[in-house]
Design an enzyme around this catalytic site. Structure first.
Site, PDB file in Angstrom:
ATOM      1  N   ASP A 279       0.875  -1.167   0.000  1.00 47.07           N
ATOM      2  CA  ASP A 279       0.000   0.000   0.000  1.00 47.07           C
ATOM      3  C   ASP A 279       0.917   1.223   0.000  1.00 47.07           C
ATOM      4  O   ASP A 279       2.087   1.148   0.385  1.00 47.07           O
ATOM      5  CB  ASP A 279      -0.921  -0.002   1.225  1.00 47.07           C
ATOM      6  CG  ASP A 279      -2.218   0.755   0.963  1.00 47.07           C
ATOM      7  OD1 ASP A 279      -2.263   1.554   0.015  1.00 47.07           O
ATOM      8  OD2 ASP A 279      -3.201   0.540   1.700  1.00 47.07           O
ATOM      9  N   GLU A 643     -17.060  10.458   4.633  1.00 48.54           N
ATOM     10  CA  GLU A 643     -16.580   9.124   4.987  1.00 48.54           C
ATOM     11  C   GLU A 643     -15.710   8.599   3.854  1.00 48.54           C
ATOM     12  O   GLU A 643     -16.048   8.724   2.677  1.00 48.54           O
ATOM     13  CB  GLU A 643     -17.730   8.159   5.278  1.00 48.54           C
ATOM     14  CG  GLU A 643     -18.625   7.841   4.105  1.00 48.54           C
ATOM     15  CD  GLU A 643     -19.536   6.646   4.379  1.00 48.54           C
ATOM     16  OE1 GLU A 643     -19.420   6.009   5.436  1.00 48.54           O
ATOM     17  OE2 GLU A 643     -20.375   6.358   3.503  1.00 48.54           O
TER      18      GLU A 643
END
Length: 895
Positions: A279, A643
């Site tokens: 990542d 979000e």
């Protein structure tokens, strides 16, 4: 004469030598890596062997540069395709992953993935032909996200297929097959279509604010029964090309440099042969935050030695120094690099397009009508009816409907995160108006999304009826001219009529949609950044008075009315900001209007809105139109603005991209209760990516629908359901908890009392739940025998009948529940799903096959292996995890 003869012989000899040399050169063998008769493994190994150390290291980073001397083009590995090709201009945008999960239809998800890979292939080759090899333009897609959505507060849960390992596995496997071209109707050839990436491996689901630092110590049972099964399925069933490590530590090891996860489990136990990508900046985290080692060289060496071939970030630059310091050998780099080049060869990157069948996919397929129809169907299939006292479906004969709420006319409520640019997104307000053209549909935003947030999109967008491109024109909208320069210079690449000025182009220009519609002939299109647009025409105010004109935009914008500049932020390149000005306008007059916009970098957004004279405050306006309506449709919930992934958000109920309160934002709840007090029926439509505690609404409103982030045709799909053109059949892929439920600590990764598999309380809406406009009866459950050995097949048959008034889909769910289990384990587990369409009165027999040594497995922590426990189990068949219609006990014997 002798001298002349000697010189002549010398010249002849030299010429002969030159000729022989040229002949030798002309017959030199083709390098193995360029020889298409060799297999990909040989070609990759040969190419890597020809590189210098510095060249090898450069190719282990996501933005791998070109190596001209070897004919290796630049390649950027970073691409996204979660629910459509993302961040690469115009693309078909499907429902967000959590919405796709709500379809409970793996076959549909496979079709969606095939469309995504078609568009990804077409876009990649169009970019490459223009020698554009930037981020989001390649073939290696970092999707799907198959982490388990264990806690409703996680902002990235919207990217997942929900809380259940089985459903996540089925959806993920079909998505990978569709993305990589592993389908029976795919062309038979040696090239892979695109690469899929299973992420984030493993045990990763928030909190976002702590993801670079926290260490997870899951129990072995939770690890093997909850967090790993979907990854195993994608590796062994779908042959996923790539796996992405996570930011956090697991049992003290970085998930992006883990001997246990990446080598012992992934490669040795599961037989994974692909490549692992970190990542982004997770290798840097190893020394910067986790403090596992002290330097970048040590972190880079550890990452490679512990299983990560490709670094998204910059830390692998330090591998040159790491080799020189003896922290890692060049041979170890070669082993990793061969895997990376093997996938590039498999994707056809070193062969002519004419030899790669996938390269023949025409660009015109991007945002095609067929793809748009599939996006529409997927959105219809994802909508979940949570409550209905009979008010739905609404009658199209209604005279007045009030649509109220902060996500009703908001494109962001369609998109979620990791999205592309839809050519013509349809908001829920637009969808409702299109569905009932003879009904007066009034709209008011009412309140902002969340308290304390100054929403730059709050102003009402000026509708087409108040705009025209030129005097006396019968068309509606403004004339848009699109320039490839940032200052409106040169000839426009495209001229068209834009009905509303309300655009959001994610990380790129509206290039592809313009090309795809054939409106630009031999023009390559707008650049990804530094372009401009000019809209001109006339503004037609409906009433006289002082208007508040509003322009919200990323980067520079300038508004001119009748030749006078009223708003000018052209010199300011900034994030989304609202600009307003008061101006007196007279009804019946036409005002020349010009709006200039330039995009600087990354996200592009521009909206032209207004507030009419003497307009009431938004809240009061909402109550006023509600009182005049026959039915109120409240559209609220969440958007990707509050979000998502590691966001700089700090509002009541939200922090860092996660939620701190799972209830509806208080400001929306206040409006909802005020609308209810008008005495008019209120239908609630929710957008968002996670469960919400809407107890009050469940107790007081006649109907509630969950729309998720439904994609480009979300507005049409929601209207289809509201007015009965489509019978809803979406099901909840997550548990909706009650507002007073005390959730376990967010950073506690134990599955105790989490999700339907372990939750001992009473849910507001359980996993698998969803209502229909019709009714279905379940009957005649038949299991082929009563006692089974672990290796015997359990054959389950039952009858399903549509006993209601409408045709519709039913989602039949099969669970297995242990009775008096020998040890702690899940309360029940989903083990089969089938979505069935039945006409009114139609009946169908369904059959399922369960395998004890697959469907009854638990992890034996003493033996460190999966096992089947002997004992009694109940097969449950029903419409949700709590609505079980048929039951049959069986016995399992184990030697």
């Amino acid at each position: 004469m002798a001298l002349f003869r000697s010189l002549l012989l010398m010249l002849i000899g030299s010429a002969s030598s030159l000729c022989l040399s040229q002949q030798a050169t002309s017959i030199a063998p083709t390098p193995i890596y360029k020889d298409q008769s060799r297999n990909f493994e040989m070609r990759a190994a040969d190419l890597v062997a020809r590189m210098t150390l510095e060249e090898k290291v450069s190719q282990m980073l996501n933005d791998a540069p070109a190596i001209p001397r070897l004919g290796v083009p630049k390649y950027e590995w970073w691409n996204e395709a979660l629910h459509g090709v993302a961040r690469a201009g115009d693309a078909t945008v499907f429902p967000q992953a959590i919405g796709l999960a709500a379809t409970f239809d793996p076959e549909l998800v496979g079709k969606v993935a095939r469309v995504i890979s078609d568009e990804g292939r077409a876009k990649h080759h169009a970019f490459a032909k223009r020698d554009q090899r930037l981020r989001y333009q390649g073939l290696t897609f970092w999707s799907p996200n198959i982490n388990i959505f264990r806690d409703p507060r996680w902002g990235r849960g919207q990217e997942t297929y929900g809380e259940d390992p089985y459903l996540t596995s089925r959806m993920g496997v079909e998505f990978v097959k569709g993305l990589q071209g592993d389908y029976t109707d795919a062309p038979t050839h040696k090239y892979r279509k695109t690469d899929a990436t299973a992420k984030h491996f493993a045990v990763h689901s928030g909190p976002e604010a702590d993801r670079h630092r926290f260490d997870v110590y899951p129990s072995e049972r939770d690890l093997y029964e909850t967090y790993l099964p979907a990854f195993k399925a994608l590796v062994q069933e779908a042959n996923v090309a790539s796996v992405m490590g996570a930011y956090n530590r697991v049992n003290g090891e970085s998930a992006s440099a883990s001997q246990r996860l990446l080598i012992d489990v992934l490669r040795k136990d599961w037989g994974f042969t692909g490549y692992v990508v970190s990542d982004c900046d997770s290798i840097e985290d190893i020394f910067l935050y986790h403090k596992i080692v002290k330097t970048a060289e040590e972190a880079a060496a550890l990452g490679v030695r512990k299983g990560t071939e490709l670094n998204c970030g910059k830390t692998y630059h330090a591998l040159v120094g790491a080799v020189k310091k003896g922290l890692i050998t060049e041979a170890e780099l070669d082993d990793s690099l061969r895997r990376l080049f093997l996938t590039r060869f498999r994707l056809g990157m070193f062969d002519a397009d004419s030899d790669v069948p996938w390269a023949q996919i025409p660009y015109s397929i991007n945002q095609s009508a067929e793809h748009d129809q599939l996006a529409h169907k997927a959105a219809q299939s994802s909508i979940v009816l949570l409550k209905n006292n009979g008010i739905l479906p609404l009658k199209k004969s209604l005279k007045k409907i009030a649509v109220i709420g902060p996500t009703a006319d908001e494109v962001m409520s369609l998109l979620g995160n990791y999205y592309g640019t839809p050519a013509a997104p349809v908001t829920i307000l637009q969808g409702i108006r299109a569905a009932v053209p003879n009904t007066q549909v009034s709209y008011a935003r009412g309140v902002d999304l969340v308290e304390g947030r100054e929403d730059p999109r709050a102003a009402t967008v000026i509708e087409p009826t108040y705009l025209r491109p030129s005097p006396n024109s019968t068309e509606q909208g403004l004339l848009g001219e699109y320039f490839k320069t940032a200052d409106l210079t040169g000839a426009p690449l495209l001229t068209r009529i834009d009905a509303r000025i309300a655009f959001r182009w994610d990380r790129g220009a509206p290039t592809d949609s313009l090309v795809a519609r054939g409106e630009i002939a031999a023009v390559a299109g707008l650049p990804s950044d530094n372009y401009s647009v000019r809209w001109t025409g006339q503004l037609l105010p409906p009433v006289s008075g002082v208007y508040e004109l509003n322009v919200s935009a990323n980067d520079g914008v300038r508004l001119t009315i009748n030749g006078k500049t009223l708003i000018d932020s052209w010199a300011l390149a900034e994030r989304l900001r609202s600009h307003s000005v008061a101006v007196e306008l007279e009804a019946g007059k036409a005002y020349d209007i010009r709006l200039d916009y330039f995009e600087d970098i990354r996200d592009a957004e521009v909206r032209l809105g207004w507030r009419l004279p003497k307009a009431k405050a938004p809240f009061e306006e909402a109550i006023e139109i509600a009182q005049d309506a026959e039915v109120i449709i409240f559209v609220g919930g969440l958007t990707g603005d509050v979000e998502g992934e590691e966001m700089k958000v700090n509002y009541p109920g939200f922090a860092g991209g996660d939620r701190t309160d799972i209830r509806l934002p208080a400001i929306q709840q206040k409006l909802l209760e005020a609308l209810h007090k008008t005495g008019k029926p209120v239908v609630m439509v929710l957008t968002g990516g996670a469960a919400m505690a809407i107890d009050w609404a469940d107790q007081n409103l006649p109907a509630i629908l969950m729309g998720w982030y439904p994609g480009q045709r979300g507005g049409n799909a929601m209207a289809d359901v509201l007015f009965g053109d489509v019978n809803p059949a979406g099901r909840l892929p997550v548990t909706f908890y009650k507002a007073d439920e005390k959730l376990p600590a967010f950073d506690d990764y134990s599955m105790h009392n989490r999700t339907y598999r372990y939750f001992s309380g009473e849910a507001l809406y359980p996993f698998g739940y969803g209502l229909s406009y019709t009714r279905f009866s379940y009957s005649n459950l038949n299991v082929n025998q009563k006692t089974f050995a672990a290796d015997e097949s359990i054959k389950v048959r039952m009858q399903l009948k549509n006993t209601g008034k409408y045709a519709g889909d039913e989602v039949v769910q099969v669970y297995i529940k242990p009775i008096n289990p020998q040890r702690a384990r899940a309360l029940k587990e989903l083990r089969a799903v089938e979505r069935v369409h039945l006409q009114k009165g139609e009946q169908q027999e369904l059959s399922f096959t369960l395998l004890p040594n697959k469907d009854l497995l638990i992890y034996d922590e003493q033996k460190k292996a999966y096992a089947v426990d002997a004992g009694r189990y109940e097969i449950q068949v029903g419409a949700s995890s709590s609505d079980i219609r048929l039951r049959q006990e069986i016995d399992i014997s184990v030697p």
